[in-house]
Design a protein around this motif. Structure first.
Motif, PDB file in Angstrom:
ATOM      1  N   UNK A 184       5.604 -70.107 -35.563  1.00 50.94           N
ATOM      2  CA  UNK A 184       5.194 -71.276 -34.784  1.00 50.94           C
ATOM      3  C   UNK A 184       3.850 -71.715 -34.879  1.00 50.94           C
ATOM      4  N   UNK A 185       3.565 -72.883 -35.298  1.00 52.59           N
ATOM      5  CA  UNK A 185       2.328 -73.153 -35.685  1.00 52.59           C
ATOM      6  C   UNK A 185       2.132 -74.696 -34.812  1.00 52.59           C
ATOM      7  N   UNK A 186       1.119 -74.780 -34.028  1.00 52.40           N
ATOM      8  CA  UNK A 186       0.774 -75.917 -33.107  1.00 52.40           C
ATOM      9  C   UNK A 186       2.113 -76.327 -32.394  1.00 52.40           C
ATOM     10  N   UNK A 187       2.956 -75.321 -31.853  1.00 55.49           N
ATOM     11  CA  UNK A 187       3.752 -75.786 -31.221  1.00 55.49           C
ATOM     12  C   UNK A 187       5.318 -76.299 -31.979  1.00 55.49           C
ATOM     13  N   UNK A 188       5.108 -76.142 -33.322  1.00 53.74           N
ATOM     14  CA  UNK A 188       6.127 -76.359 -34.224  1.00 53.74           C
ATOM     15  C   UNK A 188       6.501 -75.445 -35.020  1.00 53.74           C
ATOM     16  N   UNK A 189       8.026 -75.095 -35.353  1.00 55.03           N
ATOM     17  CA  UNK A 189       8.316 -74.136 -36.447  1.00 55.03           C
ATOM     18  C   UNK A 189       8.370 -74.156 -37.746  1.00 55.03           C
TER      19      UNK A 189
END
Length: 413
Positions: A184-189
């Protein structure tokens, strides 16, 4: 030829006998030579090893490549001046391709730094590299597990990620487990499709792929504000196009794209790898010159010390010199014997200096994190300096010995 070898052997034996008979006096007299060789070879070995490491890191940035950026990598332009430059854009890369036919490859790079989450693990300070298709043609990324980004990933702006070794080890315990994992990066997968080969530390920072993740530009631009992060256009020219010519064409094209008037200064910077390499070479050259200056003083002091030994030696061996001349030894033979003895004494002092440098290389190699070595060329230079200094130091005493009257010399005892 046989006579020459006899003179060399005799001179070497006399030099060793002098050292054995007067260890402290000889060592103190040779101390300047030891320090001089230590300074010269120590500086040359360290700087040459450092330069080789740095130049290797610079070349790793991409051969025949020019970075269109707002920042001057060589820092020749002050940061406060380039800070106000606008970021280069993806659209400008496309315009450069159309305006400069000499371009072979061009890639847009979006660079950010943030954290990654995987289950209960969090890693901060990770480099995010958002790239376009030509990136791997300019900067080869070696994959050890999984695959590299494909054309379909770029076309769709997929969440496919190629991960660095250190990031994978910290998140998953073992780097080999990274491929196939979802992070997960900044709320995205993001989906890990490949693992980058471990690169090791770089002296100049460079890409730091071990602590990085590479992904399609279109995917990363959805995670960050493009205007607030670093952007770069990397251009690689055709093989037969000189870098200077490419710089001129890119400069004209960028000024045209940004509609700068003839009286206006550039609001962008072109950083080519060759110029950066030359700039680094100039710095190392200055350091080498400083080392030579320090060593020259020590060598001069050492030369006077060796000359003093030779004067004393000539006085102590006056009767022997007279006897040799009485039985037929020529001036040239006497001169050569003392010059070579002086040279051997300097070589002895130089060997002590080289031994100290060898210890230094072992200590510095462990401290700096890269190998420091003494090349064959540097060793040859050290021996050459010792011989040269020895000849200079011994020329006057040897001349005095060669010109002695044999009768007067024998009676001096």
């Amino acid at each position: 030829m046989r006579r020459i070898f006899e003179i060399i052997g005799s001179s070497f034996k006399m030099a060793i006998d002098e050292f054995r008979a007067n260890k402290l006096r000889t060592f103190l007299s040779l101390f300047g030579i030891t320090i001089g060789i230590f300074c010269i070879i120590g500086v040359l070995a360290t700087v040459n090893s450092l330069e080789r490491n740095v130049q290797g890191d610079i070349k790793a940035l991409g051969s025949n490549s020019i970075y269109v950026h707002k920042t001057d990598f060589s820092q020749q332009n002050p940061w406060w001046k380039t800070m106000g430059y606008p970021n280069v854009t993806y659209q400008e890369m496309g315009q450069l391709r159309r305006k400069v036919p000499a371009i072979k490859n061009a890639t847009f790079l979006l660079n950010s730094n943030d954290k990654i989450d995987y289950e209960s693990e969090t890693m901060t300070g990770v480099n995010y590299y958002g790239i376009t298709e030509d990136f791997n043609n300019i900067q080869n990324v070696e994959i050890v597990s999984g695959r590299y980004l494909q054309q379909s990933d770029f076309d769709r702006g997929a969440n496919s990620i190629v991960m660095g070794n250190d990031v994978a080890e910290q998140l998953f315990g073992s780097a080999e487990r990274a491929v196939g994992k979802e992070i997960e990066m900044k709320g995205k997968k993001g989906f890990v499709v490949g693992l980058i080969k471990k690169q090791g530390k770089s002296m100049i920072g460079g890409w730091d792929f071990d602590n990085s993740m590479i992904m399609p530009y279109q995917f990363l631009r959805g995670l960050v504000n493009e205007k607030s992060v670093e952007t770069t256009v990397i251009v690689q020219g055709q093989e037969k196009i000189p870098v200077t010519e490419m710089r001129d064409e890119l400069t004209g094209a960028m000024r045209s794209i940004r509609r700068l008037k003839p009286t206006e200064n550039n609001n962008f910077t072109l950083n080519d790898i060759d110029s950066f390499s030359s700039f680094a070479s100039g710095i190392f050259s200055g350091i080498n010159q400083g080392g030579w200056a320090i060593a020259a003083l020590s060598l001069i002091v050492g030369m006077f010390g060796v000359a003093n030994i030779m004067f004393v030696t000539v006085r102590e061996r006056t009767s022997q010199i007279g006897l040799k001349k009485a039985i037929g030894a020529k001036r040239g033979v006497i001169l050569m014997e003392f010059l070579m003895e002086s040279a051997f004494l300097c070589i002895l002092g130089g060997l002590i200096g080289l031994a100290l440098v060898f210890i230094l290389t072992k200590v510095f190699s462990s401290m700096l994190g890269f190998p420091i070595y003494i090349s064959l060329g540097i060793l040859s230079l050290a021996i050459g300096i010792c011989i040269f200094v020895g000849v200079l130091a011994g020329i006057i005493p040897a001349t005095i010995a060669a010109r002695m009257n044999p009768v007067v010399a024998i009676r001096s005892k």
